[in-house]
Design a protein around this motif. Structure first.
Motif, PDB file in Angstrom:
ATOM      1  N   GLY A  11       0.831  -1.208   0.000  1.00  0.00           N
ATOM      2  CA  GLY A  11       0.000   0.000   0.000  1.00  0.00           C
ATOM      3  C   GLY A  11       0.861   1.251   0.000  1.00  0.00           C
ATOM      4  N   ILE A  13       1.671   3.889   2.396  1.00  0.00           N
ATOM      5  CA  ILE A  13       2.705   4.227   3.388  1.00  0.00           C
ATOM      6  C   ILE A  13       3.627   3.028   3.628  1.00  0.00           C
ATOM      7  CG2 ILE A  13       3.180   5.260   5.638  1.00  0.00           C
ATOM      8  CD1 ILE A  13       0.322   6.293   5.708  1.00  0.00           C
ATOM      9  N   ASP A  34       1.095  -9.022   2.557  1.00  0.00           N
ATOM     10  CA  ASP A  34       0.015  -8.151   2.076  1.00  0.00           C
ATOM     11  C   ASP A  34      -1.031  -8.987   1.347  1.00  0.00           C
ATOM     12  OD1 ASP A  34       0.000  -4.790   1.287  1.00  0.00           O
ATOM     13  OD2 ASP A  34      -1.464  -6.144   0.373  1.00  0.00           O
ATOM     14  N   ASP A  60      -3.193 -12.717   4.290  1.00  0.00           N
ATOM     15  CA  ASP A  60      -4.166 -11.870   4.977  1.00  0.00           C
ATOM     16  C   ASP A  60      -3.873 -11.886   6.480  1.00  0.00           C
ATOM     17  OD1 ASP A  60      -6.576 -10.958   6.207  1.00  0.00           O
ATOM     18  OD2 ASP A  60      -7.681 -11.498   4.385  1.00  0.00           O
ATOM     19  N   ILE A  61      -3.833 -10.726   7.108  1.00  0.00           N
ATOM     20  CA  ILE A  61      -3.504 -10.689   8.547  1.00  0.00           C
ATOM     21  C   ILE A  61      -4.603 -11.311   9.409  1.00  0.00           C
ATOM     22  CG2 ILE A  61      -1.867  -8.747   8.463  1.00  0.00           C
ATOM     23  CD1 ILE A  61      -4.178  -6.966   9.606  1.00  0.00           C
ATOM     24  N   SER A  86      -8.285   1.581   4.664  1.00  0.00           N
ATOM     25  CA  SER A  86      -7.856   2.916   5.086  1.00  0.00           C
ATOM     26  C   SER A  86      -8.732   4.069   4.583  1.00  0.00           C
ATOM     27  CB  SER A  86      -6.417   3.161   4.599  1.00  0.00           C
ATOM     28  OG  SER A  86      -6.402   3.291   3.185  1.00  0.00           O
ATOM     29  N   SER A 125      -1.219   3.898  13.557  1.00  0.00           N
ATOM     30  CA  SER A 125      -2.580   4.388  13.769  1.00  0.00           C
ATOM     31  C   SER A 125      -2.713   5.787  13.173  1.00  0.00           C
ATOM     32  CB  SER A 125      -2.911   4.349  15.257  1.00  0.00           C
ATOM     33  OG  SER A 125      -4.256   4.723  15.462  1.00  0.00           O
ATOM     34  N   TYR A 154     -14.377   3.727   9.919  1.00  0.00           N
ATOM     35  CA  TYR A 154     -12.917   3.585   9.795  1.00  0.00           C
ATOM     36  C   TYR A 154     -12.231   4.004  11.092  1.00  0.00           C
ATOM     37  CZ  TYR A 154      -8.128   5.063   8.865  1.00  0.00           C
ATOM     38  OH  TYR A 154      -6.766   5.255   8.966  1.00  0.00           O
ATOM     39  N   LYS A 158     -10.006   1.841  13.882  1.00  0.00           N
ATOM     40  CA  LYS A 158      -8.600   2.124  14.230  1.00  0.00           C
ATOM     41  C   LYS A 158      -8.472   2.367  15.737  1.00  0.00           C
ATOM     42  CE  LYS A 158      -5.497   2.528  11.769  1.00  0.00           C
ATOM     43  NZ  LYS A 158      -4.525   1.513  11.256  1.00  0.00           N
ATOM     44  N   ASN A 184      -1.047  11.740   5.314  1.00  0.00           N
ATOM     45  CA  ASN A 184       0.190  11.620   4.533  1.00  0.00           C
ATOM     46  C   ASN A 184      -0.086  11.961   3.072  1.00  0.00           C
ATOM     47  OD1 ASN A 184       2.325   9.052   5.851  1.00  0.00           O
ATOM     48  ND2 ASN A 184       0.851  10.235   6.986  1.00  0.00           N
TER      49      ASN A 184
HETATM   50  P1  NAD Z   1      -3.513   1.774   1.852  1.00  0.00           P
HETATM   51  O1  NAD Z   1      -4.981   1.567   1.764  1.00  0.00           O
HETATM   52  O2  NAD Z   1      -2.810   2.513   0.762  1.00  0.00           O
HETATM   53  O3  NAD Z   1      -2.776   0.354   1.969  1.00  0.00           O
HETATM   54  C1  NAD Z   1      -3.246  -0.666   2.802  1.00  0.00           C
HETATM   55  C2  NAD Z   1      -2.479  -1.947   2.450  1.00  0.00           C
HETATM   56  O4  NAD Z   1      -2.918  -2.967   3.354  1.00  0.00           O
HETATM   57  C3  NAD Z   1      -2.742  -2.457   1.035  1.00  0.00           C
HETATM   58  O5  NAD Z   1      -1.536  -2.874   0.439  1.00  0.00           O
HETATM   59  C4  NAD Z   1      -3.670  -3.643   1.241  1.00  0.00           C
HETATM   60  O6  NAD Z   1      -3.553  -4.650   0.239  1.00  0.00           O
HETATM   61  C5  NAD Z   1      -3.197  -4.147   2.598  1.00  0.00           C
HETATM   62  N1  NAD Z   1      -4.238  -4.907   3.309  1.00  0.00           N
HETATM   63  C6  NAD Z   1      -5.538  -4.566   3.488  1.00  0.00           C
HETATM   64  N2  NAD Z   1      -6.177  -5.533   4.177  1.00  0.00           N
HETATM   65  C7  NAD Z   1      -5.249  -6.480   4.456  1.00  0.00           C
HETATM   66  C8  NAD Z   1      -5.292  -7.720   5.164  1.00  0.00           C
HETATM   67  N3  NAD Z   1      -6.444  -8.159   5.699  1.00  0.00           N
HETATM   68  N4  NAD Z   1      -4.151  -8.430   5.280  1.00  0.00           N
HETATM   69  C9  NAD Z   1      -2.997  -7.991   4.720  1.00  0.00           C
HETATM   70  N5  NAD Z   1      -2.902  -6.834   4.018  1.00  0.00           N
HETATM   71  C10 NAD Z   1      -4.018  -6.099   3.907  1.00  0.00           C
HETATM   72  O7  NAD Z   1      -3.269   2.444   3.266  1.00  0.00           O
HETATM   73  P2  NAD Z   1      -2.218   3.574   3.690  1.00  0.00           P
HETATM   74  O8  NAD Z   1      -2.772   4.897   3.360  1.00  0.00           O
HETATM   75  O9  NAD Z   1      -0.864   3.181   3.216  1.00  0.00           O
HETATM   76  O10 NAD Z   1      -2.291   3.416   5.276  1.00  0.00           O
HETATM   77  C11 NAD Z   1      -1.439   2.492   5.950  1.00  0.00           C
HETATM   78  C12 NAD Z   1      -1.748   2.531   7.439  1.00  0.00           C
HETATM   79  O11 NAD Z   1      -1.520   3.848   7.930  1.00  0.00           O
HETATM   80  C13 NAD Z   1      -3.203   2.205   7.777  1.00  0.00           C
HETATM   81  O12 NAD Z   1      -3.196   1.453   8.954  1.00  0.00           O
HETATM   82  C14 NAD Z   1      -3.843   3.562   8.004  1.00  0.00           C
HETATM   83  O13 NAD Z   1      -4.904   3.452   8.930  1.00  0.00           O
HETATM   84  C15 NAD Z   1      -2.678   4.346   8.574  1.00  0.00           C
HETATM   85  N6  NAD Z   1      -2.677   5.798   8.335  1.00  0.00           N
HETATM   86  C16 NAD Z   1      -2.815   6.296   7.070  1.00  0.00           C
HETATM   87  C17 NAD Z   1      -2.714   7.674   6.872  1.00  0.00           C
HETATM   88  C18 NAD Z   1      -2.826   8.272   5.487  1.00  0.00           C
HETATM   89  O14 NAD Z   1      -2.837   9.501   5.373  1.00  0.00           O
HETATM   90  N7  NAD Z   1      -2.884   7.501   4.428  1.00  0.00           N
HETATM   91  C19 NAD Z   1      -2.498   8.527   7.952  1.00  0.00           C
HETATM   92  C20 NAD Z   1      -2.385   7.977   9.241  1.00  0.00           C
HETATM   93  C21 NAD Z   1      -2.456   6.608   9.407  1.00  0.00           C
END
Ligand code: NAD
Ligand code: DAU
Length: 341
Positions: A11, A13, A34, A60-61, A86, A125, A154, A158, A184
């Motif tokens: 994903g 981040i 992932d 899958d987690i 997310s 988080s 959502y 979290k 981000n």
């Molecule tokens: P994203 O949606 O881009 O990526 C999520 C990734 O998790 C994907 O690769 C997806 O395939 C994988 N995934 C989903 N369900 C899964 C499962 N059951 N088992 C294994 N893999 C699984 O998310 P992101 O924006 O990169 O966010 C990453 C983390 O950071 C999340 O926990 C989100 O809550 C947190 N976060 C995001 C932001 C932001 O601005 N994007 C800010 C603060 C926190």
């Protein structure tokens, strides 16, 4: 050499974090686990998939058997859990998968850490667990003591995961840390989120859908600064602690959209105000004093620089987002691994 499990590393981040570790930490080996949901894109890791310090595992987690097998095989030193559903809008349409992945998936990982005595579990988080702040109180910021007060399925999922992480620390002494980060932006950001969606729609002269009055405020952090914060927390963070991560880069959505249009040489007539998101949080703003004081972290990228770098990245990496727009990215796994399995 440390052996680190990065869940959700295909994903936005998590992918940036893997690139960051491989570039900056020659002492690390990384396993990316992932599920490759719609948000997971192996092309994000395309350049490093053959790196001998990276192993990709499709899984899958919430699959306890698969997670335990991986922990047994790998004997991880640390786990960083990015895997999650997310996107707030999707959680409003289909909450169930958010509860499953974000809460139950976290529980499986925590159980695995206990069973295999992993030395550190880090939960990625979000500032959304604190709810929102009013627009007319610019003096207020989220600290680590701000009560949890969630708005969307959502953010509720979290916050639930965070409570579980802290419960495992208290009950089982699981060595956990949590970071709560603001919005981000940067490379590999899936184009359903505000900044990449607006960049791509502007490039294609499509309408830019702004929710409500466009005055909602987000506190933008360049993704590399977030990666560095997590690295520091893993190395020097105190077990059982929560660290807020944000950079005092507050912007109204409409300001962000106009900045993008101007930089890309497009007119504001592309802006289209649309129906608001239900329960839409008004303002997020992080107080990062604790991580600065304890770990010396400060963001290095200003919003002006970060947004320019981000636009440049999308301009130079058309194939990455065109494959997403066409759906082709979902065939990449087959292409990459079909012959090897
Ligand atoms: P994203 O949606 O881009 O990526 C999520 C990734 O998790 C994907 O690769 C997806 O395939 C994988 N995934 C989903 N369900 C899964 C499962 N059951 N088992 C294994 N893999 C699984 O998310 P992101 O924006 O990169 O966010 C990453 C983390 O950071 C999340 O926990 C989100 O809550 C947190 N976060 C995001 C932001 C932001 O601005 N994007 C800010 C603060 C926190
Ligand atoms: O604050 C951290 C959170 O930031 C993370 O926990 C989430 O995973 C991440 O998705 C992000 O949540 P937001 O809801 O703030 O991000 P999003 O990009 O969806 O929206 C940013 C703002 O822009 C928000 O006020 C809604 C608005 N918006 C969004 C979209 C997709 C629009 O006006 N138009 C849009 O089309």
């Amino acid at each position: 050499m440390k052996n680190i499990l990065v869940t959700g590393g295909a994903g936005f981040i998590g992918g940036n974090f893997i690139h960051y570790l491989l570039q900056n930490r020659s002492d690390c080996r990384v396993v990316c686990f992932d599920a490759l949901t719609y948000a997971g894109n192996l092309e994000t890791l395309g350049e490093v998939l053959d790196n001998p310090r990276l192993r990709f595992v499709h899984g899958d987690i919430t699959d306890r058997g698969a997670v335990y097998r991986l922990f047994e095989e790998e004997g991880f030193d640390a786990v960083v859990n990015f895997a999650a559903e997310s996107h707030v809008d999707r959680s409003i349409d289909t909450p169930e998968i958010f509860l499953k992945t974000n809460i139950l998936g976290t529980q499986v990982l925590l159980d695995a850490c206990n069973k295999f005595q992993t030395k550190r579990y880090h939960q990625v988080s979000t500032d959304e667990v604190y709810g929102d702040l009013p627009l007319d109180r610019p003096d207020l910021f989220f600290t680590e003591e701000t009560p949890l007060h969630t708005s969307s399925p959502y953010s509720a999922s979290k916050a639930s995961a965070d409570l579980l992480v802290m419960a495992y620390y208290r009950t089982y002494s699981t060595p956990v840390t949590i970071s709560r980060c603001s919005n981000n932006y940067g490379p590999y950001h899936f184009p359903e989120k505000l900044i990449p969606l607006m960049i791509l729609n502007a490039l294609e002269d499509k309408p830019l859908p702004v929710y409500g009055d466009g005055k909602n405020v987000r506190d933008w952090l360049y993704v590399e600064d977030h990666c560095r914060a997590i690295e520091l927390i893993l190395e020097k963070g105190r077990v059982g602690e929560i660290y807020n991560v944000g950079g005092h880069n507050e912007k109204q959505n409409i300001e962000v959209v106009k900045t993008i249009l101007k930089a890309l040489g497009k007119g504001e007539e592309l802006i289209t105000f649309v129906r608001d998101r239900p329960g839409h949080d008004r303002r997020y703003a992080i107080d990062p004093a604790k991580i600065h004081r304890e770990l010396g972290w400060l963001p290095r990228t200003s919003f002006d620089d970060g947004i320019q770098k981000t636009m440049d990245w999308y301009l130079k990496n058309r194939a990455w987002w065109e494959h997403i727009r066409s759906g082709d990215y979902q065939n990449y796994y087959e292409k990459q691994y079909g012959m090897r399995l």
